[in-house]
Design an enzyme around this catalytic site. Structure first.
Site, PDB file in Angstrom:
ATOM      1  N   TYR A 165       0.837  -1.187   0.000  1.00  0.00           N
ATOM      2  CA  TYR A 165       0.000   0.000   0.000  1.00  0.00           C
ATOM      3  C   TYR A 165       0.882   1.252   0.000  1.00  0.00           C
ATOM      4  CZ  TYR A 165      -2.038   4.167   1.293  1.00  0.00           C
ATOM      5  OH  TYR A 165      -2.343   5.486   1.260  1.00  0.00           O
ATOM      6  N   GLU A 190      -1.271   5.052  11.458  1.00  0.00           N
ATOM      7  CA  GLU A 190      -2.627   5.225  10.939  1.00  0.00           C
ATOM      8  C   GLU A 190      -3.274   3.903  10.594  1.00  0.00           C
ATOM      9  OE1 GLU A 190      -2.690   7.739   7.525  1.00  0.00           O
ATOM     10  OE2 GLU A 190      -4.601   6.955   6.855  1.00  0.00           O
ATOM     11  N   ASP A 242       1.149   4.719   7.474  1.00  0.00           N
ATOM     12  CA  ASP A 242      -0.215   4.216   7.321  1.00  0.00           C
ATOM     13  C   ASP A 242      -0.183   2.693   7.207  1.00  0.00           C
ATOM     14  OD1 ASP A 242      -2.951   5.189   5.064  1.00  0.00           O
ATOM     15  OD2 ASP A 242      -2.846   3.739   6.703  1.00  0.00           O
ATOM     16  N   TRP A 254      -7.548  -4.551   1.881  1.00  0.00           N
ATOM     17  CA  TRP A 254      -6.596  -3.842   1.030  1.00  0.00           C
ATOM     18  C   TRP A 254      -6.152  -2.569   1.720  1.00  0.00           C
ATOM     19  CZ3 TRP A 254      -6.862   1.110  -1.139  1.00  0.00           C
ATOM     20  CH2 TRP A 254      -5.698   1.432  -1.888  1.00  0.00           C
ATOM     21  N   GLU A 314      -3.616  15.991   5.796  1.00  0.00           N
ATOM     22  CA  GLU A 314      -2.953  15.227   4.731  1.00  0.00           C
ATOM     23  C   GLU A 314      -3.029  16.026   3.445  1.00  0.00           C
ATOM     24  OE1 GLU A 314      -4.645  11.390   4.068  1.00  0.00           O
ATOM     25  OE2 GLU A 314      -3.193  10.837   2.552  1.00  0.00           O
ATOM     26  N   GLU A 346     -10.567   7.581   8.157  1.00  0.00           N
ATOM     27  CA  GLU A 346     -10.836   8.042   6.779  1.00  0.00           C
ATOM     28  C   GLU A 346     -11.969   7.267   6.132  1.00  0.00           C
ATOM     29  OE1 GLU A 346      -6.872   7.227   5.182  1.00  0.00           O
ATOM     30  OE2 GLU A 346      -7.844   5.903   3.738  1.00  0.00           O
ATOM     31  N   ARG A 384      -9.599  11.176  11.524  1.00  0.00           N
ATOM     32  CA  ARG A 384      -9.249  11.494  10.141  1.00  0.00           C
ATOM     33  C   ARG A 384     -10.442  11.669   9.206  1.00  0.00           C
ATOM     34  NH1 ARG A 384      -5.154  11.290   7.512  1.00  0.00           N
ATOM     35  NH2 ARG A 384      -5.620   9.755   5.888  1.00  0.00           N
TER      36      ARG A 384
HETATM   37  C1  CS2 Z   1      -4.790   6.386   2.256  1.00  0.00           C
HETATM   38  C2  CS2 Z   1      -5.547   6.643   1.002  1.00  0.00           C
HETATM   39  O1  CS2 Z   1      -4.197   8.645   2.155  1.00  0.00           O
HETATM   40  C3  CS2 Z   1      -4.374   7.688   2.906  1.00  0.00           C
HETATM   41  O2  CS2 Z   1      -4.210   7.708   4.129  1.00  0.00           O
HETATM   42  O3  CS2 Z   1      -5.419   5.565   3.180  1.00  0.00           O
HETATM   43  O4  CS2 Z   1      -4.611   6.759  -0.020  1.00  0.00           O
HETATM   44  C4  CS2 Z   1      -6.569   5.592   0.612  1.00  0.00           C
HETATM   45  O5  CS2 Z   1      -5.909   4.383   0.312  1.00  0.00           O
HETATM   46  C5  CS2 Z   1      -7.332   6.086  -0.594  1.00  0.00           C
HETATM   47  O6  CS2 Z   1      -7.910   7.327  -0.273  1.00  0.00           O
HETATM   48  C6  CS2 Z   1      -8.417   5.094  -1.010  1.00  0.00           C
HETATM   49  O7  CS2 Z   1      -9.129   5.612  -2.105  1.00  0.00           O
HETATM   50 MG    MG Z   2      -4.930   6.080   5.132  1.00  0.00          MG
END
Ligand code: CS2
Ligand code: MG
Length: 402
Positions: free
Chosen positions: A159, A236, A210, A402, A339, A262, A283
């Protein structure tokens, strides 16, 4: 005063965005972001087919009543599609109200509480050395806070490691890309990354990471403890947060600051986390949390427990969300960090905006409203293009996060 018309604009300047534009009989319009990565058309339909018809003729000044109408009146409450749609309308109405008052949105919310909004950028690389160099590049750009994500030895994809350096966009295919995950390889690797980073750059800059929902609570506790010597600003999404109780176990094992939210869409998703002080940063961004109206309630609850804001700001949140977020960030007393994943020049051309980056901070500018608009002619150049987020499986084929 009445809402004369409202429309949904779907555009894809490199990635899909969904925008609501609300027009009034006073000639003032407002815009709101409704983008939900990989499910854009679901939100566009919810708006076009169910919410906008109920909006025409209403008084745009009655923001709270309209919010309650769409939240309570839907019967089926909460969820990312519903709340992203409500968020877009709410953002546009706050934009209109601030414009009618001839003031920037932060003044309408209560005025600035700070001179600039501290942001963090995204450094990523295929391996430790590339990631370390990228963190150095972001330091050179003036960032005071940098998130570090790296490829993991033995895994084809990880990721946060994008294609290219400045723009990370995970929605990479017309059907979900299948990726493989292995927690052991990840846990064996991450402490080495931050050991190298602190060894190279010292402790002057904030470093963030993250986990992206990939660990079980006890594994998150273990990782947090291993990373404590490196003084991270936050860890995160350490574990999936449907079970808010899970964070109690993490807290028992580590003092590393925890950030989550998020993927949340109402205060109910984070009430227990906040009230039990199981997290340090919330977040949930304005596009996900039903707009300014509901996000203020989340931020005020968080303030009672010394939880700070740290809003999501990835490329799949449009510049409209970034603009509205920066006004909110400028006002909110318990601000933590914002962010900031830069958008592409094509995206910036579709969404002209007043905000700008300087010396590690974003500044919202002093334009009235939230300072972001949509150039419909530019938007029309980029038709919708199906794009899904990837899925993840363990190496034995088990579906994972994911
Ligand atoms: C991630 C995001 O920015 C972050 O912290 O978690 O890139 C996330 O994977 C995307 O917004 C998903 O669309
Ligand atoms: Mg994130």
């Amino acid at each position: 005063m009445r809402i004369d018309a409202a429309k949904v604009i779907v555009t894809c300047p490199g990635r899909n965005f969904v925008t609501v534009k609300i027009m009034t009989d006073q000639g003032v319009h407002g815009v709101g972001d409704a983008t939900l990565n990989g499910r854009e058309l679901s939100v566009a339909s919810y708006l076009q087919d169910h919410l906008l018809p109920c909006l025409i003729g209403r008084d745009p000044r009655r923001i709270e009543d309209i919010w309650q109408y769409f939240y309570r009146g839907a019967y089926w409450r909460r969820g990312p599609v519903t709340m992203s749609a409500i968020a877009a309308i709410d953002m546009a109405l706050w934009d209109i109200k601030a414009k009618m008052g001839n003031m920037p949105l932060y003044d309408l919310l209560g005025g600035k509480s700070r001179e600039g909004v501290l942001v963090y950028g995204h450094a990523n690389g295929a391996d430790i050395e590339e990631t370390v160099d990228e963190v150095g590049r972001y330091i050179g750009l003036g960032y005071r806070a940098i998130r570090a994500q790296s490829g993991i030895p033995g895994l084809a994809a990880a990721y946060g490691v994008g294609r290219g350096k400045d723009y990370y966009e995970p929605a990479d295919a017309a059907l979900p890309t299948e990726t493989l995950w292995d927690t052991t390889k990840y846990l064996n690797f991450v402490p080495k990354l931050f050991d190298r980073l602190r060894d190279r750059y010292g402790f002057e800059h904030h470093l963030l990471h993250d986990v992206h929902h990939r660990l079980r609570p006890i594994e998150a506790g273990r990782l947090g403890k291993m990373l404590e010597p490196y003084g991270l600003f936050w860890l995160e999404d350490a574990t999936p947060a449907e079970n808010q109780e899970a964070f109690r176990l993490i807290r028992q094992h580590t003092t590393i600051p925890l950030a989550v939210g998020e993927v949340f869409n109402t205060v109910w998703d984070c009430k227990d986390l906040i009230q039990n002080q199981l997290i340090d940063y919330i977040r949930t961004p304005v596009v996900r949390a039903g707009g300014i109206t509901h996000l203020r309630r989340i931020a005020d609850l968080a303030a009672l427990y010394q939880v700070q804001t740290g809003f999501h700001g990835a490329t799949d949140l449009s510049p409209v969300t970034m603009g509205a977020a920066l006004h909110f960030d400028s006002w909110v007393p318990n601000f933590g960090i914002q962010e900031y994943m830069r958008h592409t020049p094509e995206t910036d051309a579709v969404f002209p905006h007043a905000y700008h980056f300087a010396d590690g901070y974003l500044h919202p500018g002093d334009a009235i409203g939230h300072g972001v608009d949509i150039n419909e002619a530019e938007a029309a150049k980029y038709p919708y293009k199906p794009a899904y987020l990837p899925v993840a499986r363990l190496e034995d084929g088990t579906m994972f996060n994911w």
